[in-house]
Design an enzyme around this catalytic site. Structure first.
Site, PDB file in Angstrom:
ATOM      1  N   GLU A   1       0.865  -1.167   0.000  1.00  0.00           N
ATOM      2  CA  GLU A   1       0.000   0.000   0.000  1.00  0.00           C
ATOM      3  C   GLU A   1       0.902   1.217   0.000  1.00  0.00           C
ATOM      4  OE1 GLU A   1      -3.661  -0.306   2.610  1.00  0.00           O
ATOM      5  OE2 GLU A   1      -2.692   1.461   3.422  1.00  0.00           O
TER       6      GLU A   1
ATOM      7  N   ASP B   1      -4.648  11.106   8.712  1.00  0.00           N
ATOM      8  CA  ASP B   1      -3.401  10.498   9.167  1.00  0.00           C
ATOM      9  C   ASP B   1      -2.893  11.067  10.482  1.00  0.00           C
ATOM     10  OD1 ASP B   1      -2.373   8.476   7.238  1.00  0.00           O
ATOM     11  OD2 ASP B   1      -2.796  10.119   5.846  1.00  0.00           O
TER      12      ASP B   1
ATOM     13  N   TYR C   1     -11.603  -2.455   3.577  1.00  0.00           N
ATOM     14  CA  TYR C   1     -10.634  -2.117   4.607  1.00  0.00           C
ATOM     15  C   TYR C   1     -11.411  -1.744   5.868  1.00  0.00           C
ATOM     16  CZ  TYR C   1      -6.309   0.314   6.224  1.00  0.00           C
ATOM     17  OH  TYR C   1      -5.187   0.733   6.894  1.00  0.00           O
TER      18      TYR C   1
END
Lengths: 272, 407
Positions: free
Chosen positions: A50, A61, A175
Site C-alpha cells: 500500500e 493520518d 478495509y
C-alpha cells in the site's frame, strides 16, 4: 483472468493464512531510498504493497504518516514521480500495489486520466481516504471501465445499514478501520474486531482486511486470525523516521521489524 | 395563521447531500459519514422545532446582543462624496464578531444531540472565542485548535479563550494557520466522534456545515433588510462583505439573492501580491478541487498540493472558499473583488479616524472595497458594508504593520 489482488488473497487462503499488507509513503524520505524500502518489503514477504501518495493535507493520518508525507514532498515527490516509483517496482515484482491517497490528487489530473495512468504504471487499486461511496460515481465509472479496483473503508461507526452501499462500490478488498481515529501505532487493539469483521463478511463477498493501529507481532496474529489481511503502516514508517540521521540503517531496521511482524500472519494468535 | 409560500429555488440548495451545483458535497473519511448524517437530521429537526428556534432567538438577543444596529457612517460618506455608506454593526456582538451567531446555534444543537464535548478550529481567534464563551455558558467541555502562527498573531484571543475555560491546542504542522487547525480538528473529531460535536466556524467543509452555518448567519441579512427599509424606504444598491470561508458574507447576502437590483460583492484577501503563496484570492489563483470536506475553488499547485496562502488577516488566510460562493459566482449573482494587505490597513485606519470604529482586519478588506466603490457612486446610491468584527484583537498586529511601536 484474475487480477493481482484476487490472486494474492487466493494464494494466502490456500496457504491457510491472512495477507500481510504493508503501508509506506511513496518517496519517504526520498525516491531512491523509497525504492529500496519497497524492495525490502517485497523481499520480506509482503503480500500487498500500500503506497501512500503524499498530500499536503492528510487529515485522516496521525503524526507518523503526516511527517512521512512531508518528507516525501520536500524531497520532490510529485504525482508523476509516484507513478515512476511504481514503474520501477514493476521491473522486479508483481506484488499487488494499492494507492492510499486523497481525492484532490486524483481529481486534479482528471479522474479518468489518473485511473488510466495509474493502471499503465502498474497500480492495481485505489483507496481514496476522503471519498465516500456517495461521491465516488465518477471514479467508479472510470475504474470499472478500465479494471482498476476501488478499496473502501468500513469504520466502527459505520452502521450495518450502510454496508451494502460500501459493498456494491468496493472491489479488490474492503478495509476495516479497527478503531475510530487517525493512523498510528496503538498499545492495544479494540476488542471486538472479530465480531466486526464477521458482520461485514455477511454482506461483503470480497476479502476484508483490518488496519489502523496495528504495530506488534501479537497484534498482527490476533487480527490475522479473524480477517483476510492485516495492514501495518506506522510501525514500518517509524523505521524510516527513526533512522533519518543515517539512512543506511533504514533497510536493516525495516528487515528486522518486518520479519518479526510478517511471522504474525502465519502464527497462531497470541495466548492461543 | 399565515400561509406558507413556496420557497424560492435558492431555498432548496444544497441538495440532500450538500451539493450546490458542482460544488459542496461530503468528502470525508468513512468514520465521519454517519456523524454527518446524524448532524444533518438533528439540524433539520431543530430547524422545524419552534421551541429550539425560540430558545436560539432568546440567546441571540440576551446573550449575543442582537439585533445589531445598521449605522450610517456620516463622516465617511461626506468625505467620500459618493454613495451613502451604512455599516451593519456585527462588531458590536458579544465576543466581537458575527461568529457568535453560529457558535451559539451549533452549541445548542450539540446539547440537543446529547454531545458533551465541543471542538472547534480558529484562525483569527474570533470563532474560537465565540465557541469558548458559548461552551462556558452552556457548560460544555471545549477544545480549540489554532495554528501556532495564528496563536502568535492573536495572542490576546488565545488568553480570552483560556479565561473562558477552553483548552487551546497549538498546531505546529505545515503553515501553522487555519488550514492546519482544521486538519487537526477533523483528526480529533474522527477519534472522538461519538461524544464530540465539531463546531466548524465557516460556511465550509462537508455537508451539512455550509448549509447550517449559512442558515445561522442569515439573521444578518434579514435584519439588514428590515432596517434599511425602515431607514431609507428602499433596498440598498450594493452589499459588501469580506470572504474567507465566507460565512459572514453568505449570511449577509442570502436574503437579498432574489433582489436583482442589489449588487452583492464578496472581497477576498489580495495579500501582498499576485504570486502563489502571497494571497488568499481563490477566485483569482485557484481552481476546482476537494479540500477538507467539500468541492470548491482551491489555491493549489499543478500537482494538486494545496498552496501556501498569505493575508495580513488570519481569518481570511485560507486556501478554499465556501462552496455556495462558488455556485453564486457561476450564476453571476455574487461578484468577487479583492483588497490587498495595504488597502485593508488603509481602510482600518480610515474607519478608525473617520468614525471612531476600529474594524477587524478581516472586515477591513470589505471596508477597503466599500470605500472605493462608495466614492465612485452617485449620492443617491446606498452601499452597506457588513462590519463583521471589531479590531481590538488586531491592534497589536496593525501597529506592527504600520511601523508603530507600542509602549
Amino acid at each position: 483472468m484474475k487480477d493481482r489482488i484476487a490472486n494474492q488473497f487466493d494464494r494466502a487462503r490456500d496457504e491457510g493464512r491472512a495477507c500481510f499488507v504493508a503501508y509506506v509513503c511513496a518517496g519517504d524520505p526520498d525516491f531512491a531510498t523509497s525504492l529500496e524500502v519497497c524492495r525490502t518489503l517485497i523481499d520480506g514477504g509482503v503480500d500487498v504493497l500500500e503506497l501512500g501518495v503524499p498530500f499536503s493535507d492528510p487529515l485522516a493520518d496521525g503524526l507518523t504518516n503526516q511527517l512521512a508525507a512531508q518528507r516525501a514532498l520536500e524531497s520532490g515527490m510529485t504525482a508523476d514521480r509516484v507513478f515512476e516509483l511504481v514503474r520501477e517496482i514493476r521491473k522486479f515484482s508483481e506484488v499487488p500495489i494499492v494507492f492510499y491517497t486523497y481525492y484532490n490528487l486524483v481529481f486534479n489530473k482528471g479522474v479518468d486520466a489518473y485511473v488510466q495512468t495509474a493502471l499503465e504504471a502498474g497500480v492495481d487499486g485505489l483507496l481514496t481516504l476522503d471519498l465516500p461511496p456517495e461521491e465516488a460515481a465518477e471514479l467508479l465509472e472510470s475504474s470499472r471501465a478500465r479494471g482498476m479496483k476501488n478499496i473502501f473503508i468500513v469504520a466502527p461507526t459505520t452502521p450495518e445499514s450502510r454496508i451494502p452501499l460500501i459493498a456494491e462500490s468496493a472491489s479488490g478488498f474492503v478495509y476495516y478501520v479497527s478503531r475510530e481515529g487517525v493512523t498510528g501505532e496503538r498499545e492495544s487493539l479494540a476488542g471486538d474486531i472479530g465480531d466486526a469483521v464477521e458482520r461485514i463478511k455477511k454482506q461483503v463477498s470480497i476479502p476484508v482486511v483490518v488496519g489502523f493501529g496495528i504495530s506488534t507481532r501479537g497484534q498482527v496474529a490476533q487480527v490475522a486470525a479473524v480477517s483476510d489481511g492485516v495492514v501495518v503502516g506506522s510501525a514500518l514508517v517509524n523505521c524510516i523516521r527513526h533512522n533519518l540521521d543515517n539512512t543506511a540503517r533504514i533497510v536493516p531496521a525495516l528487515k528486522e521489524k518486518l520479519s518479526d511482524l510478517v511471522a504474525g500472519v502465519g502464527a497462531a494468535p497470541a495466548g492461543n | 395563521m399565515t400561509v406558507q409560500t413556496n420557497p424560492a429555488p435558492r431555498e432548496l440548495l444544497p441538495d440532500e447531500r450538500g451539493h450546490f451545483g458542482p460544488y459542496g458535497g461530503m468528502y470525508v473519511p468513512e468514520t465521519l459519514m454517519t456523524a454527518l448524517y446524524e448532524l444533518n437530521e438533528a439540524y433539520l429537526e431543530a430547524r422545524r422545532d419552534t421551541g429550539f428556534q425560540a430558545e436560539l432567538r432568546r440567546l441571540l438577543k440576551e446573550y449575543a446582543g442582537r439585533p445589531t444596529e445598521l449605522y450610517l457612517a456620516e463622516r465617511l460618506t461626506e468625505e467620500l462624496g459618493g454613495a451613502k455608506l451604512y455599516l451593519k454593526r456585527e462588531d458590536l456582538l458579544h465576543t466581537g464578531a458575527h461568529k457568535i451567531n453560529n457558535a451559539l446555534a451549533q452549541a445548542l444543537l450539540a446539547k440537543r444531540m446529547g454531545k458533551k464535548r465541543i471542538i472547534a478550529e480558529t484562525g483569527a481567534g474570533q470563532h474560537g472565542i465565540a465557541t469558548a464563551s458559548v461552551c462556558a455558558k452552556l457548560g460544555l467541555e471545549c477544545v480549540i485548535y489554532m495554528g501556532a502562527v495564528d496563536m502568535e498573531r492573536q495572542s490576546l484571543n488565545v488568553y480570552r479563550m483560556r479565561l473562558c475555560g477552553a483548552e487551546v491546542r497549538g498546531v505546529e504542522a505545515g503553515q501553522k494557520t487555519l488550514k492546519e487547525a482544521i486538519n487537526e480538528a477533523m483528526r480529533d473529531w474522527v477519534t472522538n466522534v461519538r461524544e464530540t460535536h465539531y463546531i466548524l466556524g465557516s460556511a465550509l467543509g462537508a455537508h451539512p456545515y455550509p448549509m447550517m452555518v449559512r442558515d445561522f448567519h442569515r439573521v444578518i441579512g434579514r435584519e439588514t433588510k428590515t432596517q434599511i427599509l425602515e431607514k431609507e424606504g428602499r433596498l440598498p444598491d450594493e452589499l459588501i462583505a469580506c470572504v474567507g470561508g465566507g460565512s459572514n458574507a453568505i449570511g449577509f447576502f442570502f436574503d437579498f439573492l432574489d433582489d436583482p437590483g442589489v449588487k452583492l460583492i464578496g472581497v477576498e484577501a489580495g495579500g501582498r501580491g499576485a504570486s502563489p503563496g502571497d494571497h488568499a484570492a481563490r477566485f483569482r489563483g485557484g481552481r476546482l478541487g476537494v479540500l477538507q470536506g467539500c468541492k470548491t475553488f482551491i489555491l493549489q499547485n499543478t500537482d494538486g498540493q494545496i498552496e501556501l496562502t498569505h493575508s495580513v488577516s488570519a481569518g481570511l488566510d485560507y486556501a478554499a472558499i465556501g462552496p455556495e460562493h462558488a455556485y453564486y459566482r457561476d450564476k453571476r449573482r455574487i461578484d468577487y473583488d479583492q483588497a490587498t494587505d495595504a488597502e485593508a490597513l488603509d481602510a482600518f485606519t480610515r474607519l478608525a479616524r473617520g468614525e471612531g470604529i476600529i474594524p477587524a482586519l478581516e472586515s477591513s478588506h470589505g471596508a477597503a472595497c466599500a470605500l472605493r466603490r462608495a466614492a465612485g457612486l452617485g449620492k443617491d446610491k446606498i452601499v452597506i458594508l457588513n462590519l463583521s468584527g471589531r479590531g481590538d484583537k488586531d491592534v497589536r498586529e496593525a501597529a506592527k504593520q504600520l511601523g508603530e511601536k507600542l509602549p
